[in-house]
Motif scaffolding. Structure first.
Motif, PDB file in Angstrom:
ATOM      1  N   SER A   1       0.844  -1.188   0.000  1.00  0.00           N
ATOM      2  CA  SER A   1       0.000   0.000   0.000  1.00  0.00           C
ATOM      3  C   SER A   1       0.878   1.236   0.000  1.00  0.00           C
ATOM      4  CB  SER A   1      -0.903  -0.013   1.235  1.00  0.00           C
ATOM      5  OG  SER A   1      -1.609   1.195   1.334  1.00  0.00           O
TER       6      SER A   1
ATOM      7  N   GLN B   1      -0.220   3.357   4.275  1.00  0.00           N
ATOM      8  CA  GLN B   1      -0.836   2.552   5.321  1.00  0.00           C
ATOM      9  C   GLN B   1      -1.466   3.392   6.423  1.00  0.00           C
ATOM     10  OE1 GLN B   1      -0.676  -1.274   6.152  1.00  0.00           O
ATOM     11  NE2 GLN B   1      -1.223  -0.819   4.042  1.00  0.00           N
TER      12      GLN B   1
ATOM     13  N   ILE C   1      -9.345   5.573   6.971  1.00  0.00           N
ATOM     14  CA  ILE C   1     -10.432   5.108   6.109  1.00  0.00           C
ATOM     15  C   ILE C   1     -11.788   5.223   6.781  1.00  0.00           C
ATOM     16  CG2 ILE C   1      -8.982   3.568   4.731  1.00  0.00           C
ATOM     17  CD1 ILE C   1      -9.890   1.257   6.483  1.00  0.00           C
TER      18      ILE C   1
ATOM     19  N   GLU D   1      -5.780   2.159   7.229  1.00  0.00           N
ATOM     20  CA  GLU D   1      -5.626   0.934   6.439  1.00  0.00           C
ATOM     21  C   GLU D   1      -4.849  -0.113   7.231  1.00  0.00           C
ATOM     22  OE1 GLU D   1      -4.036   1.322   2.549  1.00  0.00           O
ATOM     23  OE2 GLU D   1      -5.536   2.767   1.881  1.00  0.00           O
TER      24      GLU D   1
ATOM     25  N   ASN E   1      -6.110  -3.841   8.223  1.00  0.00           N
ATOM     26  CA  ASN E   1      -5.364  -4.999   7.738  1.00  0.00           C
ATOM     27  C   ASN E   1      -4.910  -5.896   8.880  1.00  0.00           C
ATOM     28  OD1 ASN E   1      -5.632  -3.593   5.351  1.00  0.00           O
ATOM     29  ND2 ASN E   1      -3.515  -2.869   5.316  1.00  0.00           N
TER      30      ASN E   1
END
Length: 256
Positions: free
Chosen positions: A36, A39, A43, A53, A57
């Motif tokens: 990515s 990161q 979001i 992110e 994850n």
């Protein structure tokens, strides 16, 4: 002592998850070649703080890891030829049941879709353990799981030190305790080949996304849960502090 006959790889690079994910949707890929670009991008704003992110994850991967490492522990208790291997299996079963409960608790609160099956690569590790017998099982089990737990350990520290989301922070606290215990248990078997393990951790092979992505859960399918078998003693097994749902004491920043 040979490592697992499967090529051992992880979805981490430099201690960070390598992913390309969109919004809060289920991850489309978790291959190490798909890093990515940001990161730290927020979001979502939640009552527990901003969700990045990397945060999302992390929750997905902890869940995915448990879906194969928990069953691996079951196999170790059944097939291990030494007490140390069987004890390591007990720790896996109990520790990952605790982490799984936390993932299943916080995922809906953070609007994160979590997998119901491990990645194909992780399933391959599990299939190897199922076909192994005797000392081969012991060696593959100890070395494979030492690599995978060692790889995630640095990521846990990074998430813990950077996340502003209290639920993700609590999961990182718990994962730190559990993963460190599992690393220690693998080393206690006396079977870990540190030269090969360290090489696998620092030079993981690149994987196609199809091998490093958990299957998308089927709509309406019952959620798989990891539980501790009745009668299995849990004494002496660190499970870390469970997550709670207390809101963040400070206002959540606006999502970027």
């Amino acid at each position: 002592m040979p490592l697992s006959r499967n090529t051992i790889g992880t979805v981490f690079v430099g201690g960070a998850l390598s992913v390309t994910l969109a919004a809060l949707a289920y991850p489309s890929m978790l291959g190490i070649q798909n890093a990515s670009t940001n990161q730290s991008r927020v979001i979502a704003s939640t009552q527990w703080g901003p969700l990045t992110e990397a945060d999302r994850n992390f929750v997905v991967f902890v869940r995915s890891a448990g879906l194969w490492e928990g069953p691996s522990g079951d196999l170790a208790m059944q097939k291990g030829t030494t007490q140390a291997v069987r004890e390591a299996g007990r720790h896996l079963v109990i520790g990952h049941a605790a982490l799984d409960a936390s993932c299943r608790k916080i995922a809906p609160e953070l609007n994160i879709t979590i997998p119901n099956q491990p990645t194909p690569q992780q399933q391959g590790f599990l299939d190897t353990f199922k076909s192994d017998t005797g000392k081969q099982f012991d060696s593959d089990f100890a070395n494979t799981l030492r690599v995978t737990h060692g790889s995630i350990f640095n990521t846990i520290a990074k998430i813990r030190s950077t996340t502003q989301n209290t639920l993700v922070r609590q999961l990182a606290d718990q994962a730190n305790d559990v993963v460190l215990d599992h690393i220690t248990q693998m080393e206690n078997t006396g079977l870990v080949n540190f030269t090969q393990v360290n090489n696998q951790e620092t030079n993981p092979p690149k994987l196609p996304s199809s091998q490093a992505t958990p299957p998308v859960p089927q709509p309406g399918a019952p959620m798989v849960t990891l539980t501790v078998p009745p009668g299995l003693p849990t004494d002496g097994v660190p499970t870390g502090p469970a997550t709670t749902s207390s809101p963040s004491p400070s206002p959540s920043p606006t999502a970027g």
